[in-house]
Design an enzyme around this catalytic site. Sequence first.
Site: not given
Ligand code: ACO
Length: 427
Positions: A305, A362
């Site tokens: 998140h 979710d």
């Molecule tokens: N699985 C694997 N790796 C992940 C995940 C994941 N679900 N989420 C983040 N990471 C990793 C990224 O690859 C990144 O790695 P790096 O630093 O080596 O490049 C690091 O964790 C940070 O990720 P970001 O995308 O920069 O984090 P951000 O805060 O921008 O993203 C997000 C948050 C979009 C929710 C992300 O965690 C994601 O895509 N999760 C899966 C989708 C999801 O469940 N979304 C629901 C959000 S809750 C809602 O809207 C109600």
Amino acid sequence: MADNKAKLTIAETSVDLDVLSPTLGSKVIDIRTLGSKGYYTYDPGFTSTASCESKITFIDGDNGILLHRGFPIGQLATESTYLEVCYILLYGEAPTQEQYDNFKTTVTRHTMIHEQITRLFNGFRRDSHPMAVLCGVTGALAAFYHDALDVSNPVHRDITAYRLLSKMPTVAAMCYKYSIGQPFVYPKNDLSYAGNFLHMMFATPCEEYVVNPVLERAMDRIFILHADHEQNASTSTVRTAGSSGANPFACIAAGIASLWGPAHGGANEACLRMLEEIKTVEHIPEFIKRAKDKNDSFRLMGFGHRVYKNYDPRATVMRETCHEVLKELNLNDSLLEVAMELERIALNDPYFIEKKLYPNVDFYSGIILKALGIPSNMFTVIFAIARTIGWIAHWNEMHEDGLKIARPRQLYTGYDERDFKSEIKKK
Ligand code: ACO
């Protein structure tokens, strides 16, 4: 609020900036005067930017805290109803019995939509994604409520709030009925907000639908847990769209569009798809490996998140509700087994621990919705019904605080000025 100063030094210039102290959370540097000094700040994705002042919702992502008007989400989810939460989000205080009864009556009495709207559905393909239909039909409501609507008038804004809150489940259920070719089911005023939604989804003219109280409560809880989440992508979209004084129904349609993406509200649908793809516990390590692979775009849906770097407090309640629903329905869903094992493995894996990737709201909601008989392409629609109140509360707050059109600046990295020479032959 300004109890401190920050000094920003750029080459020979130094700028004094106020440091604002919120009631809760991190201090905020007020950079509003920077533009006049010839500088902008650069913050793609707004990871360090407070776009507005708000009194509605507070999140402490490091400690897994979510408060609506000061009330913890865990207490709201177990001790209130969705309409009570709506009242709190809109008006700032918990309602008295009389206020609640009046609010409930008003919301219940606005659930029908203009009959003309039913014709609009025929323009959509039956196999359209329901989010596309919801977005279109909600935007179309602007055509029904525009000329007499003065967004600067608090009474008009209040009426708009009732209309949106009341009609969204009706429109959402119509999206579903249209997709499966069944006749629309009209709202029933003696049912609760959640019960009425289930009725409009599952009743047919041939058969009464008796609402199961455990499932009704689960639906209500899903609504509560998705009601608001401060300045997320869709809420910021609604605020941005509304900042020009635009029609609120059109603004909510913009919020729906933003919510649809898989990184936001679309994650519950994506999460269930992922669990179905994993299928059995034995396949989990393969998916964990893919999630950690930098060269693979796959992410564990329902994990991570932008704000929570701890267990999402909503996921805790969702997990409990999930077990309640499966018990009530006597279902032994293998996906729940996969979900629980996936959660266990991920929470013990150094990659997820280091990056603070915990299950989000979710992760479990998809399993509950599936058990309720709701198809996965409707999951984000249900999120949209629930989040409508958050969008309206923020839209309303923005108007109360005085409109300022949203107009971010940019770090321009395109061409310098150059001469234009057309290579197109003119007739
Ligand atoms: N699985 C694997 N790796 C992940 C995940 C994941 N679900 N989420 C983040 N990471 C990793 C990224 O690859 C990144 O790695 P790096 O630093 O080596 O490049 C690091 O964790 C940070 O990720 P970001 O995308 O920069 O984090 P951000 O805060 O921008 O993203 C997000 C948050 C979009 C929710 C992300 O965690 C994601 O895509 N999760 C899966 C989708 C999801 O469940 N979304 C629901 C959000 S809750 C809602 O809207 C109600």
